[in-house]
Design a protein around this motif. Sequence first.
Motif, short mmCIF file in Angstrom:
data_model
loop_
_atom_site.label_atom_id
_atom_site.label_comp_id
_atom_site.label_asym_id
_atom_site.label_seq_id
_atom_site.Cartn_x
_atom_site.Cartn_y
_atom_site.Cartn_z
N LEU A 2 0.69 -1.19 -0.13
CA LEU A 2 0.17 0.09 -0.07
C LEU A 2 0.90 1.32 -0.11
O LEU A 2 0.65 2.21 -0.60
N ARG A 3 2.02 1.26 0.78
CA ARG A 3 2.74 2.46 1.00
C ARG A 3 3.58 2.63 -0.34
O ARG A 3 3.75 3.68 -0.91
N GLY A 4 4.04 1.33 -0.98
CA GLY A 4 4.54 1.47 -2.32
C GLY A 4 3.72 2.04 -3.31
O GLY A 4 4.39 2.62 -4.56
N HIS A 5 2.36 1.82 -3.41
CA HIS A 5 1.57 2.41 -4.52
C HIS A 5 1.15 3.79 -4.10
O HIS A 5 0.38 4.33 -5.05
N ALA A 6 1.66 4.30 -2.87
CA ALA A 6 0.96 5.58 -2.47
C ALA A 6 1.68 6.56 -2.99
O ALA A 6 3.01 6.54 -3.39
N THR A 7 1.26 7.84 -3.23
CA THR A 7 1.90 9.05 -3.76
C THR A 7 1.90 10.03 -2.46
O THR A 7 0.93 9.94 -1.76
N GLY A 8 2.63 11.14 -2.74
CA GLY A 8 2.61 12.19 -1.99
C GLY A 8 3.95 12.43 -1.04
O GLY A 8 4.60 11.64 -0.65
N THR A 9 4.12 13.66 -0.61
CA THR A 9 5.56 14.17 -0.01
C THR A 9 5.07 14.38 1.37
O THR A 9 5.86 13.85 2.43
N THR A 10 4.14 15.12 1.84
CA THR A 10 3.55 15.67 3.08
C THR A 10 2.86 14.51 3.70
O THR A 10 3.05 14.02 4.77
N VAL A 11 1.90 14.10 3.03
CA VAL A 11 0.95 12.96 3.18
C VAL A 11 0.72 11.78 2.35
O VAL A 11 0.68 12.31 1.19
N LEU A 12 1.15 10.53 2.86
CA LEU A 12 0.95 9.46 1.70
C LEU A 12 -0.44 9.23 1.56
O LEU A 12 -1.23 9.20 2.28
N GLY A 13 -0.80 9.08 0.37
CA GLY A 13 -2.15 8.61 0.09
C GLY A 13 -2.19 7.77 -1.24
O GLY A 13 -1.23 7.74 -2.02
N ILE A 14 -3.23 7.03 -1.31
CA ILE A 14 -3.39 5.93 -2.65
C ILE A 14 -4.49 6.33 -3.13
O ILE A 14 -5.84 6.26 -2.36
N ARG A 15 -4.64 6.22 -4.53
CA ARG A 15 -5.77 6.46 -5.24
C ARG A 15 -6.47 4.94 -5.81
O ARG A 15 -5.82 4.27 -5.67
N GLN A 16 -7.53 4.95 -6.26
CA GLN A 16 -8.31 3.97 -6.60
C GLN A 16 -7.61 3.11 -7.59
O GLN A 16 -7.54 1.98 -7.53
N ALA A 17 -7.02 3.75 -8.56
CA ALA A 17 -6.57 3.21 -9.84
C ALA A 17 -5.26 2.29 -9.07
O ALA A 17 -5.08 1.24 -9.43
N ALA A 18 -4.45 3.03 -8.26
CA ALA A 18 -3.45 2.20 -7.82
C ALA A 18 -3.89 1.03 -6.64
O ALA A 18 -3.22 0.21 -6.81
N LEU A 19 -4.74 1.57 -6.10
CA LEU A 19 -5.32 0.33 -5.16
C LEU A 19 -5.81 -0.91 -5.88
O LEU A 19 -5.38 -2.00 -5.35
N ARG A 20 -6.50 -0.74 -7.00
CA ARG A 20 -6.76 -1.74 -7.70
C ARG A 20 -5.63 -2.74 -8.14
O ARG A 20 -5.65 -3.92 -8.63
N THR A 21 -4.23 -2.41 -8.26
CA THR A 21 -3.08 -3.01 -8.55
C THR A 21 -2.48 -3.66 -7.34
O THR A 21 -1.66 -4.68 -7.62
N VAL A 22 -2.77 -3.40 -6.16
CA VAL A 22 -2.49 -3.81 -4.98
C VAL A 22 -2.46 -5.69 -5.04
O VAL A 22 -3.68 -5.83 -5.23
N ARG A 23 -1.48 -6.41 -4.88
CA ARG A 23 -1.63 -7.86 -4.82
C ARG A 23 -1.95 -8.56 -3.28
O ARG A 23 -1.00 -8.10 -2.41
N ILE A 24 -2.63 -9.25 -3.53
CA ILE A 24 -3.13 -9.89 -2.14
C ILE A 24 -2.65 -11.41 -1.92
O ILE A 24 -3.15 -12.11 -3.02
N PRO A 25 -1.91 -11.90 -1.17
CA PRO A 25 -1.59 -13.30 -0.97
C PRO A 25 -2.90 -14.09 -1.02
O PRO A 25 -3.70 -13.69 0.00
N ALA A 26 -3.48 -14.88 -1.73
CA ALA A 26 -4.46 -15.43 -1.77
C ALA A 26 -4.45 -17.14 -1.82
O ALA A 26 -4.27 -17.56 -2.92
N PRO A 27 -4.63 -17.93 -0.76
CA PRO A 27 -4.66 -19.33 -0.82
C PRO A 27 -5.93 -19.66 -1.34
O PRO A 27 -6.71 -18.82 -1.58
#
Length: 400
Positions: free
Chosen positions: A126-151
Amino acid sequence: MNDVTLGDGLEVLIDYRGKTPAKLGSAFTDSGVPVASALLVKAGRLDLGEARFVDAETAARWMSIPTARGDVLLTSEAPLGRVARVPSDDPVVLGQRIFGLRGKRGVLDTGYLYYALQSDPVQASLRGHATGTTVLGIRQAALRTVRIPAPGWDEQRAIAEVLGALDDKIAANDRVVRNIESLADAIFRRAQSAAVEPGVTTFGEIAEVSGGGTPSTRVPEYWDGGVRWATPTDVTRLSAPYLSETSRTITDAGLGACSSSTYPPGSILMTSRATIGAFALAQVPVAVNQGFIVVNARKARHQLWLFHDMRSRVPEFLTHANGATFLELSRGRFKSINVAVPDDDRIDAFNETVRPLHDLAAQTVLESAAVATTRDELLPLLMSGKVQVRDAEKRVEEVL
């Protein structure tokens, strides 16, 4: 183990970035449908106790996709990455910095997603996909690319059930502690109203009133030692007023280089600047920074009475505070404030009833901390497959 992107694994992603009551031609109201904000997501739960409200018509226009019980809430910024679950099917509005997530059946179980999002690898993603210098934030487009380990689906549900049993125990303990606190406060109010001509003194006369300080952060030898050192954040984040751990520690040299003593268990810690009136009873020896007033009654029998009295008078204390940048209640001013104390017989009767309640509440909080530690240890092991669900179930049985 396979991964799944949130874009592929979600049935519903709620994101109402930019919506406000004003933009919908409305305003916040005194009651109605609560608005969940990022700041209300705390310790894995949604706390609507301080929520603002909108009317039902505004809520319906705001939430074109309503939440459902069990949906996962994820904060998108300030702070990034906190999670909670929607506690019921009652209407709730999602504020600007919060996503609503619902897993796709057969692909990503929503209960499993709640725990996966709290794991270190996913938090890092999540942090790696976030942007911002003062406050880190993640937008929907980037959130959709976050991978979840899934058994597999069944394994996901089993993991969520095991970890959920631990969270259920913690929630049950929290309810017990809240009931104990309410009972103790009620006993105090009854004893207070029944006191006949209580003696009036000041906090400075009846107690040792102390404070704290911060060792220089430029001296590494002052830090990461064996002395617990509390900041106001350590107290404000507590779910109950019993402090056993602090986020930072100092060395004996650091203690000697600041204005704090090591205060004994039972000390009353009250935050005294910016946030005035958050309380804890120290359960261990602890030093504090300059954001506290520390109270220890000169006679031990008065300690719990003073704790309850102080907690009941925060609005009054605020009238004694001053400051241009932030409000602060000085120790000198606090010492001069009057306090009414019953005679020794009434105090002893009060303590006989209330002290066991505080002991039980503090012990229940410690039990919850141990359960939370077990949950947090099992989470990465279950997600990585290093521990099988059947083995985790045995460990859960041991702590429950």
